[in-house]
Structure formats: structure tokens, C-alpha cells
Design a protein around this motif. Sequence first.
Motif, PDB file in Angstrom:
ATOM      1  N   THR A   1      40.536 -12.269  -0.607  1.00  0.00           N
ATOM      2  CA  THR A   1      39.379 -12.114  -1.492  1.00  0.00           C
ATOM      3  C   THR A   1      39.439 -10.809  -2.260  1.00  0.00           C
ATOM      4  O   THR A   1      38.422 -10.343  -2.743  1.00  0.00           O
ATOM      5  CB  THR A   1      38.077 -12.164  -0.681  1.00  0.00           C
ATOM      6  OG1 THR A   1      38.120 -11.132   0.299  1.00  0.00           O
ATOM      7  CG2 THR A   1      37.860 -13.506  -0.040  1.00  0.00           C
ATOM      8  N   GLU A   2      40.625 -10.206  -2.386  1.00  0.00           N
ATOM      9  CA  GLU A   2      40.728  -8.963  -3.129  1.00  0.00           C
ATOM     10  C   GLU A   2      40.395  -9.215  -4.585  1.00  0.00           C
ATOM     11  O   GLU A   2      40.728 -10.246  -5.144  1.00  0.00           O
ATOM     12  CB  GLU A   2      42.147  -8.378  -3.040  1.00  0.00           C
ATOM     13  CG  GLU A   2      42.591  -8.028  -1.649  1.00  0.00           C
ATOM     14  CD  GLU A   2      43.303  -9.178  -0.975  1.00  0.00           C
ATOM     15  OE1 GLU A   2      43.768 -10.089  -1.669  1.00  0.00           O
ATOM     16  OE2 GLU A   2      43.375  -9.156   0.257  1.00  0.00           O
ATOM     17  N   THR A   3      39.732  -8.257  -5.191  1.00  0.00           N
ATOM     18  CA  THR A   3      39.464  -8.377  -6.618  1.00  0.00           C
ATOM     19  C   THR A   3      40.688  -7.858  -7.352  1.00  0.00           C
ATOM     20  O   THR A   3      41.142  -6.747  -7.133  1.00  0.00           O
ATOM     21  CB  THR A   3      38.224  -7.568  -7.007  1.00  0.00           C
ATOM     22  OG1 THR A   3      38.430  -6.219  -6.616  1.00  0.00           O
ATOM     23  CG2 THR A   3      36.984  -8.121  -6.347  1.00  0.00           C
ATOM     24  N   SER A   4      41.241  -8.668  -8.198  1.00  0.00           N
ATOM     25  CA  SER A   4      42.419  -8.276  -8.959  1.00  0.00           C
ATOM     26  C   SER A   4      42.224  -8.666 -10.411  1.00  0.00           C
ATOM     27  O   SER A   4      41.328  -9.432 -10.766  1.00  0.00           O
ATOM     28  CB  SER A   4      43.666  -8.938  -8.384  1.00  0.00           C
ATOM     29  OG  SER A   4      43.536 -10.338  -8.482  1.00  0.00           O
ATOM     30  N   ASP A   5      43.080  -8.132 -11.249  1.00  0.00           N
ATOM     31  CA  ASP A   5      43.015  -8.469 -12.664  1.00  0.00           C
ATOM     32  C   ASP A   5      43.280  -9.953 -12.834  1.00  0.00           C
ATOM     33  O   ASP A   5      44.137 -10.527 -12.190  1.00  0.00           O
ATOM     34  CB  ASP A   5      44.056  -7.676 -13.455  1.00  0.00           C
ATOM     35  CG  ASP A   5      43.760  -6.185 -13.445  1.00  0.00           C
ATOM     36  OD1 ASP A   5      42.581  -5.830 -13.258  1.00  0.00           O
ATOM     37  OD2 ASP A   5      44.708  -5.388 -13.621  1.00  0.00           O
ATOM     38  N   THR A   6      42.545 -10.561 -13.758  1.00  0.00           N
ATOM     39  CA  THR A   6      42.796 -11.981 -14.011  1.00  0.00           C
ATOM     40  C   THR A   6      44.095 -12.170 -14.779  1.00  0.00           C
ATOM     41  O   THR A   6      44.743 -13.189 -14.660  1.00  0.00           O
ATOM     42  CB  THR A   6      41.625 -12.620 -14.778  1.00  0.00           C
ATOM     43  OG1 THR A   6      41.406 -11.858 -15.966  1.00  0.00           O
ATOM     44  CG2 THR A   6      40.367 -12.630 -13.926  1.00  0.00           C
ATOM     45  N   ASN A   7      44.480 -11.188 -15.590  1.00  0.00           N
ATOM     46  CA  ASN A   7      45.751 -11.222 -16.320  1.00  0.00           C
ATOM     47  C   ASN A   7      46.481  -9.913 -16.074  1.00  0.00           C
ATOM     48  O   ASN A   7      46.292  -8.951 -16.819  1.00  0.00           O
ATOM     49  CB  ASN A   7      45.530 -11.403 -17.830  1.00  0.00           C
ATOM     50  CG  ASN A   7      45.256 -12.838 -18.183  1.00  0.00           C
ATOM     51  OD1 ASN A   7      45.670 -13.746 -17.480  1.00  0.00           O
ATOM     52  ND2 ASN A   7      44.555 -13.052 -19.296  1.00  0.00           N
ATOM     53  N   PRO A   8      47.313  -9.827 -15.052  1.00  0.00           N
ATOM     54  CA  PRO A   8      48.055  -8.595 -14.835  1.00  0.00           C
ATOM     55  C   PRO A   8      49.003  -8.321 -15.996  1.00  0.00           C
ATOM     56  O   PRO A   8      49.379  -9.233 -16.736  1.00  0.00           O
ATOM     57  CB  PRO A   8      48.828  -8.837 -13.544  1.00  0.00           C
ATOM     58  CG  PRO A   8      48.510 -10.184 -13.092  1.00  0.00           C
ATOM     59  CD  PRO A   8      47.588 -10.824 -14.050  1.00  0.00           C
ATOM     60  N   LYS A   9      49.391  -7.074 -16.146  1.00  0.00           N
ATOM     61  CA  LYS A   9      50.264  -6.676 -17.266  1.00  0.00           C
ATOM     62  C   LYS A   9      51.571  -7.441 -17.185  1.00  0.00           C
ATOM     63  O   LYS A   9      52.186  -7.543 -16.130  1.00  0.00           O
ATOM     64  CB  LYS A   9      50.525  -5.193 -17.227  1.00  0.00           C
ATOM     65  CG  LYS A   9      49.292  -4.355 -17.490  1.00  0.00           C
ATOM     66  CD  LYS A   9      49.629  -2.898 -17.442  1.00  0.00           C
ATOM     67  CE  LYS A   9      48.343  -2.099 -17.668  1.00  0.00           C
ATOM     68  NZ  LYS A   9      48.600  -0.660 -17.606  1.00  0.00           N
ATOM     69  N   GLY A  10      52.011  -7.947 -18.323  1.00  0.00           N
ATOM     70  CA  GLY A  10      53.290  -8.615 -18.393  1.00  0.00           C
ATOM     71  C   GLY A  10      53.238 -10.088 -18.045  1.00  0.00           C
ATOM     72  O   GLY A  10      54.241 -10.776 -18.121  1.00  0.00           O
ATOM     73  N   TYR A  11      52.092 -10.604 -17.673  1.00  0.00           N
ATOM     74  CA  TYR A  11      52.005 -12.014 -17.297  1.00  0.00           C
ATOM     75  C   TYR A  11      51.239 -12.764 -18.377  1.00  0.00           C
ATOM     76  O   TYR A  11      50.136 -12.375 -18.750  1.00  0.00           O
ATOM     77  CB  TYR A  11      51.293 -12.180 -15.955  1.00  0.00           C
ATOM     78  CG  TYR A  11      51.111 -13.629 -15.548  1.00  0.00           C
ATOM     79  CD1 TYR A  11      52.194 -14.382 -15.147  1.00  0.00           C
ATOM     80  CD2 TYR A  11      49.865 -14.228 -15.591  1.00  0.00           C
ATOM     81  CE1 TYR A  11      52.048 -15.695 -14.786  1.00  0.00           C
ATOM     82  CE2 TYR A  11      49.700 -15.539 -15.223  1.00  0.00           C
ATOM     83  CZ  TYR A  11      50.794 -16.282 -14.818  1.00  0.00           C
ATOM     84  OH  TYR A  11      50.650 -17.591 -14.465  1.00  0.00           O
ATOM     85  N   GLN A  12      51.820 -13.786 -18.860  1.00  0.00           N
ATOM     86  CA  GLN A  12      51.171 -14.630 -19.893  1.00  0.00           C
ATOM     87  C   GLN A  12      50.746 -15.941 -19.245  1.00  0.00           C
ATOM     88  O   GLN A  12      51.552 -16.598 -18.594  1.00  0.00           O
ATOM     89  CB  GLN A  12      52.154 -14.897 -21.030  1.00  0.00           C
ATOM     90  CG  GLN A  12      52.660 -13.674 -21.729  1.00  0.00           C
ATOM     91  CD  GLN A  12      51.560 -12.932 -22.462  1.00  0.00           C
ATOM     92  OE1 GLN A  12      50.631 -13.535 -22.967  1.00  0.00           O
ATOM     93  NE2 GLN A  12      51.656 -11.614 -22.506  1.00  0.00           N
TER      94      GLN A  12
END
Length: 95
Positions: A80-91
Motif C-alpha cells: 500500500t505504499e504511495t508511489s508515483d503513478t508515472n515514474p520517470k522514464g516509464y510511458q
Amino acid sequence: MSKGASQGADAARAAIAFSFFSIIVWVALALKALQRYRLGTDMSLFATDQFATDPNAAYPGYPTGSGIESTETYQSPPFTETSDTNPKGYQVPAY
């Protein structure tokens, strides 16, 4: 003697040999089980030290702990960690 007949004879001999060995193993296991049965149970394996000697005493119950444990009953659910929905470099693929 043809090749097929000699293979069949070899297979028959192997089956007889393994049957004989399995009978020996079964007899050995039965004797070992009988030996363990005759020994009975070893009561030192069972922990009876924590019970009171009085047979009419109440069951002692579960120990309360050392007090170091937190008062929160449940842990947070996994992943349940909050993370970026679009991490850098991922399309995100468009379907």
C-alpha cells in the motif's frame, strides 16, 4: 532370442527384484513401527511444567507479553505504499 524377448525378460527380472526389495523394506518398517509402539510415549516431550500441581486449579491462560509490543492490533496491509503513478522514464502504453 530376439531383442524384444530379452528386454521383456530383463523387465520381468527387474520387477521381481524390486518386489523382493520392497518386501524387505516393508518388513523393516513394520518392525520399526512395532518397536516404537512397544516403547510407548515419552511424557518428557510434553510441556507440563507451566501447569499448577493442583488438578482443580484454573487454566493459566495466555501470557500477556513484555509490554514492548505496540498497542496497535493490526499491521498495515502489504503493497500500500504511495508511489508515483508515472515514474520517470516509464510511458503508459496506449491500447
